[in-house]
Motif scaffolding. Structure first.
Motif, PDB file in Angstrom:
ATOM      1  N   CYS A  53       0.812  -1.232   0.000  1.00 50.64           N
ATOM      2  CA  CYS A  53       0.000   0.000   0.000  1.00 50.64           C
ATOM      3  C   CYS A  53       0.843   1.278   0.000  1.00 50.64           C
ATOM      4  N   PRO A  54       1.942   1.349   0.782  1.00 50.36           N
ATOM      5  CA  PRO A  54       2.762   2.566   0.704  1.00 50.36           C
ATOM      6  C   PRO A  54       3.392   2.800  -0.675  1.00 50.36           C
ATOM      7  N   LEU A  91       1.805   2.153  -3.430  1.00 50.40           N
ATOM      8  CA  LEU A  91       0.720   2.542  -4.314  1.00 50.40           C
ATOM      9  C   LEU A  91       0.101   3.900  -3.975  1.00 50.40           C
ATOM     10  N   SER A  92       0.231   4.314  -2.725  1.00 50.01           N
ATOM     11  CA  SER A  92      -0.412   5.556  -2.309  1.00 50.01           C
ATOM     12  C   SER A  92       0.420   6.256  -1.236  1.00 50.01           C
ATOM     13  N   GLU A  93       0.453   7.574  -1.324  1.00 50.93           N
ATOM     14  CA  GLU A  93       1.165   8.358  -0.318  1.00 50.93           C
ATOM     15  C   GLU A  93       0.394   8.416   0.995  1.00 50.93           C
ATOM     16  N   ARG A  94      -0.858   8.049   0.966  1.00 51.31           N
ATOM     17  CA  ARG A  94      -1.688   8.046   2.174  1.00 51.31           C
ATOM     18  C   ARG A  94      -1.216   7.005   3.183  1.00 51.31           C
ATOM     19  N   PHE A  95      -0.595   5.937   2.705  1.00 51.46           N
ATOM     20  CA  PHE A  95      -0.099   4.868   3.569  1.00 51.46           C
ATOM     21  C   PHE A  95       1.385   5.077   3.848  1.00 51.46           C
ATOM     22  N   THR A  96       1.793   4.693   5.051  1.00 52.64           N
ATOM     23  CA  THR A  96       3.216   4.741   5.391  1.00 52.64           C
ATOM     24  C   THR A  96       3.628   3.385   5.933  1.00 52.64           C
TER      25      THR A  96
END
Length: 123
Positions: A83-84, A86-91
């Motif tokens: 997920c990190p 694929l998206s900056e929302r996840f860390t």
């Protein structure tokens, strides 16, 4: 399980919903927002699968340590690696992985081992 959802599961959902509500309201409680939700993820995930397998689908299945360990690895890879990317929302955070592991191990020993221990004593 007696055809009903565990009060602990419902309490976990309520806490999760409260944390999401607080985040959306701009209230951020560091340990609770960062790690508590990860700590209860594996127990809730495991309990939900066990409930669906046994009560909805009619199987007689109990999660074992291998299932819980695989769940920890799966959730860690998904939410902390994939997920990190694929998206900056996840860390990605190693402490989240530790929280998944601790939650899974605690669930295993309190829910599965302890329940089996008391079943053996009743015989």
């Amino acid at each position: 399980m007696k055809n009903k959802i565990s009060y602990w599961f419902l309490l976990g959902l309520a806490v999760w919903a409260l944390i999401i509500f607080l985040r959306k309201s701009g209230i951020f409680i560091p340990v609770m927002s960062n790690y508590f939700t990860d700590l209860i993820t594996v127990p809730m995930y495991t309990y939900l699968i066990e409930h669906l397998m046994n009560e909805v689908l009619g199987y007689h299945w109990k999660p074992d340590f291998k299932f819980i360990l695989n769940s920890v690895l799966y959730l860690s890879m998904l939410f902390e690696v994939v997920c990190p990317m694929l998206s900056e929302r996840f860390t990605g955070d190693i402490l989240d992985m530790v929280a998944y592991l601790v939650g899974g191990v605690v669930y295993y020993f309190l829910r599965i081992k302890l329940v089996n221990f008391f079943k053996c004593e009743d015989m």
